[in-house]
Design a protein around this motif. Sequence first.
Motif, PDB file in Angstrom:
ATOM      1  N   CYS A  43       0.799  -1.217   0.000  1.00 33.59           N
ATOM      2  CA  CYS A  43       0.000   0.000   0.000  1.00 33.59           C
ATOM      3  C   CYS A  43       0.839   1.278   0.000  1.00 33.59           C
ATOM      4  CB  CYS A  43      -0.957   0.008   1.192  1.00 33.59           C
ATOM      5  SG  CYS A  43      -1.665  -1.620   1.557  1.00 33.59           S
ATOM      6  N   CYS A  46       1.007   4.444  -2.559  1.00 35.52           N
ATOM      7  CA  CYS A  46       0.108   5.604  -2.529  1.00 35.52           C
ATOM      8  C   CYS A  46      -0.150   6.138  -1.115  1.00 35.52           C
ATOM      9  CB  CYS A  46      -1.239   5.231  -3.140  1.00 35.52           C
ATOM     10  SG  CYS A  46      -1.098   4.549  -4.799  1.00 35.52           S
ATOM     11  N   PRO A  61      -5.122   8.887   1.525  1.00 33.90           N
ATOM     12  CA  PRO A  61      -5.052   9.265   2.947  1.00 33.90           C
ATOM     13  C   PRO A  61      -4.060   8.413   3.746  1.00 33.90           C
ATOM     14  CG  PRO A  61      -7.144   8.172   2.412  1.00 33.90           C
ATOM     15  CD  PRO A  61      -6.446   8.401   1.117  1.00 33.90           C
ATOM     16  N   PHE A  63      -2.715   6.134   6.660  1.00 40.89           N
ATOM     17  CA  PHE A  63      -3.437   5.134   7.447  1.00 40.89           C
ATOM     18  C   PHE A  63      -3.683   5.626   8.869  1.00 40.89           C
ATOM     19  CE2 PHE A  63      -2.668   0.856   5.075  1.00 40.89           C
ATOM     20  CZ  PHE A  63      -3.285   1.382   3.959  1.00 40.89           C
ATOM     21  N   VAL A  66      -6.698   7.733   8.663  1.00 42.20           N
ATOM     22  CA  VAL A  66      -7.875   6.877   8.486  1.00 42.20           C
ATOM     23  C   VAL A  66      -8.272   6.285   9.836  1.00 42.20           C
ATOM     24  CG1 VAL A  66      -8.734   4.736   7.434  1.00 42.20           C
ATOM     25  CG2 VAL A  66      -7.326   6.306   6.082  1.00 42.20           C
ATOM     26  N   LEU A  77     -14.041  -0.622   7.126  1.00 41.28           N
ATOM     27  CA  LEU A  77     -12.766  -0.901   6.468  1.00 41.28           C
ATOM     28  C   LEU A  77     -12.821  -2.225   5.716  1.00 41.28           C
ATOM     29  CD1 LEU A  77     -10.130   0.148   9.170  1.00 41.28           C
ATOM     30  CD2 LEU A  77     -10.584   1.281   6.993  1.00 41.28           C
ATOM     31  N   HIS A  87      -9.742   4.351  -7.767  1.00 41.23           N
ATOM     32  CA  HIS A  87      -8.392   4.883  -7.612  1.00 41.23           C
ATOM     33  C   HIS A  87      -7.420   3.891  -7.013  1.00 41.23           C
ATOM     34  CE1 HIS A  87      -9.974   8.748  -8.673  1.00 41.23           C
ATOM     35  NE2 HIS A  87     -10.908   8.606  -7.758  1.00 41.23           N
ATOM     36  N   MET A  88      -7.919   2.735  -6.609  1.00 44.37           N
ATOM     37  CA  MET A  88      -7.043   1.761  -5.971  1.00 44.37           C
ATOM     38  C   MET A  88      -7.024   0.479  -6.769  1.00 44.37           C
ATOM     39  SD  MET A  88      -7.532   1.973  -1.851  1.00 44.37           S
ATOM     40  CE  MET A  88      -7.346   0.215  -1.598  1.00 44.37           C
ATOM     41  N   PRO A  89      -5.836  -0.147  -6.879  1.00 45.31           N
ATOM     42  CA  PRO A  89      -5.801  -1.425  -7.588  1.00 45.31           C
ATOM     43  C   PRO A  89      -6.632  -2.455  -6.835  1.00 45.31           C
ATOM     44  CG  PRO A  89      -3.649  -0.924  -6.614  1.00 45.31           C
ATOM     45  CD  PRO A  89      -4.546   0.238  -6.329  1.00 45.31           C
ATOM     46  N   LEU A  93      -7.766  -9.381  -1.967  1.00 47.24           N
ATOM     47  CA  LEU A  93      -7.212  -9.790  -0.676  1.00 47.24           C
ATOM     48  C   LEU A  93      -8.014 -10.953  -0.109  1.00 47.24           C
ATOM     49  CD1 LEU A  93      -6.790  -6.226   0.848  1.00 47.24           C
ATOM     50  CD2 LEU A  93      -4.947  -7.708   0.044  1.00 47.24           C
ATOM     51  N   ILE A 105      -4.604  -1.226  10.830  1.00 45.72           N
ATOM     52  CA  ILE A 105      -5.034   0.176  10.700  1.00 45.72           C
ATOM     53  C   ILE A 105      -5.660   0.650  12.013  1.00 45.72           C
ATOM     54  CG2 ILE A 105      -6.621   1.769   9.514  1.00 45.72           C
ATOM     55  CD1 ILE A 105      -6.191   0.182   6.945  1.00 45.72           C
TER      56      ILE A 105
HETATM   57  C1  HEC Z   1      -2.557   3.172  -6.592  1.00 50.54           C
HETATM   58  C2  HEC Z   1      -2.707   3.893  -5.326  1.00 50.54           C
HETATM   59  C3  HEC Z   1      -3.227   3.140  -4.125  1.00 50.54           C
HETATM   60  C4  HEC Z   1      -2.772   1.965  -3.586  1.00 50.54           C
HETATM   61  C5  HEC Z   1      -1.613   1.099  -4.064  1.00 50.54           C
HETATM   62  C6  HEC Z   1      -3.589   1.705  -2.418  1.00 50.54           C
HETATM   63  N1  HEC Z   1      -4.508   2.703  -2.257  1.00 50.54           N
HETATM   64 FE1  HEC Z   1      -5.864   2.860  -0.748  1.00 50.54          FE
HETATM   65  N2  HEC Z   1      -6.609   4.560  -1.569  1.00 50.54           N
HETATM   66  C7  HEC Z   1      -6.095   5.193  -2.681  1.00 50.54           C
HETATM   67  C8  HEC Z   1      -6.820   6.425  -2.895  1.00 50.54           C
HETATM   68  C9  HEC Z   1      -6.562   7.432  -4.006  1.00 50.54           C
HETATM   69  C10 HEC Z   1      -7.783   6.510  -1.877  1.00 50.54           C
HETATM   70  C11 HEC Z   1      -8.822   7.622  -1.636  1.00 50.54           C
HETATM   71  C12 HEC Z   1      -9.851   7.669  -2.699  1.00 50.54           C
HETATM   72  C13 HEC Z   1     -10.798   6.541  -2.623  1.00 50.54           C
HETATM   73  O1  HEC Z   1     -11.425   6.357  -1.572  1.00 50.54           O
HETATM   74  O2  HEC Z   1     -10.973   5.845  -3.643  1.00 50.54           O
HETATM   75  C14 HEC Z   1      -7.624   5.307  -1.071  1.00 50.54           C
HETATM   76  C15 HEC Z   1      -8.395   5.039   0.034  1.00 50.54           C
HETATM   77  C16 HEC Z   1      -8.169   3.995   0.905  1.00 50.54           C
HETATM   78  C17 HEC Z   1      -8.927   3.737   2.120  1.00 50.54           C
HETATM   79  C18 HEC Z   1     -10.128   4.527   2.613  1.00 50.54           C
HETATM   80  C19 HEC Z   1      -9.675   5.690   3.418  1.00 50.54           C
HETATM   81  C20 HEC Z   1     -10.842   6.422   4.041  1.00 50.54           C
HETATM   82  O3  HEC Z   1     -10.828   7.643   3.989  1.00 50.54           O
HETATM   83  O4  HEC Z   1     -11.714   5.761   4.599  1.00 50.54           O
HETATM   84  C21 HEC Z   1      -8.394   2.646   2.708  1.00 50.54           C
HETATM   85  C22 HEC Z   1      -8.835   1.979   4.009  1.00 50.54           C
HETATM   86  C23 HEC Z   1      -7.322   2.186   1.854  1.00 50.54           C
HETATM   87  N3  HEC Z   1      -7.214   3.033   0.774  1.00 50.54           N
HETATM   88  C24 HEC Z   1      -6.567   1.083   2.106  1.00 50.54           C
HETATM   89  C25 HEC Z   1      -5.576   0.609   1.253  1.00 50.54           C
HETATM   90  C26 HEC Z   1      -4.834  -0.621   1.500  1.00 50.54           C
HETATM   91  C27 HEC Z   1      -5.023  -1.517   2.706  1.00 50.54           C
HETATM   92  C28 HEC Z   1      -3.950  -0.746   0.461  1.00 50.54           C
HETATM   93  C29 HEC Z   1      -2.957  -1.872   0.243  1.00 50.54           C
HETATM   94  C30 HEC Z   1      -3.493  -3.225   0.278  1.00 50.54           C
HETATM   95  C31 HEC Z   1      -4.155   0.383  -0.443  1.00 50.54           C
HETATM   96  N4  HEC Z   1      -5.141   1.178   0.073  1.00 50.54           N
HETATM   97  C32 HEC Z   1      -3.438   0.595  -1.604  1.00 50.54           C
HETATM   98  C33 HEC Z   1      -5.050   4.774  -3.462  1.00 50.54           C
HETATM   99  C34 HEC Z   1      -4.326   3.602  -3.276  1.00 50.54           C
END
Ligand code: HEC
Length: 111
Positions: A43, A46, A61, A63, A66, A77, A87-89, A93, A105
Amino acid sequence: MIMRPAVTLSVAVGTFLAALQPLAAQSSRGNAESGRLYSVNWCTECHSVEPETAGIGRFAPDFSAVAKSPSTSASGLKAFLRSEHIHMPSYALKPAEVDDIVSYILSLRRK
Ligand code: HEC
């Protein structure tokens, strides 16, 4: 007497495995330490995933932020991590991995 060390060793291994039992039992609720390792590995591209690195996440954001948000909950969560995001791959999981990451978290709340 040649057998002696082997017996001692097997007793030691048995004790070691017994000591691991509580850890195994804990995994259904999520293991924060493995969650931290998953987060660091998957993670950080980003997100800032550790309190020490807060502020360096690229556009996602932190962690720790969050964790401290009043709207954050374990079930929220989990639902987030199990669904797809623009926006996230999509990590696909495993449930145990989601539990570990959520546990990690939420552990940041105390920091
Ligand atoms: C390519 C970029 C990217 C990666 C890699 C990524 N994230 Fe994110 N994540 C984002 C973005 C951008 C947001 C905020 C926008 C959205 O909610 O889509 C986000 C939002 C989140 C949120 C919600 C936050 C909130 O405000 O509640 C969580 C929880 C989260 N990610 C967990 C993870 C976890 C766990 C991993 C790894 C397994 C991960 N992310 C990997 C880009 C990424």
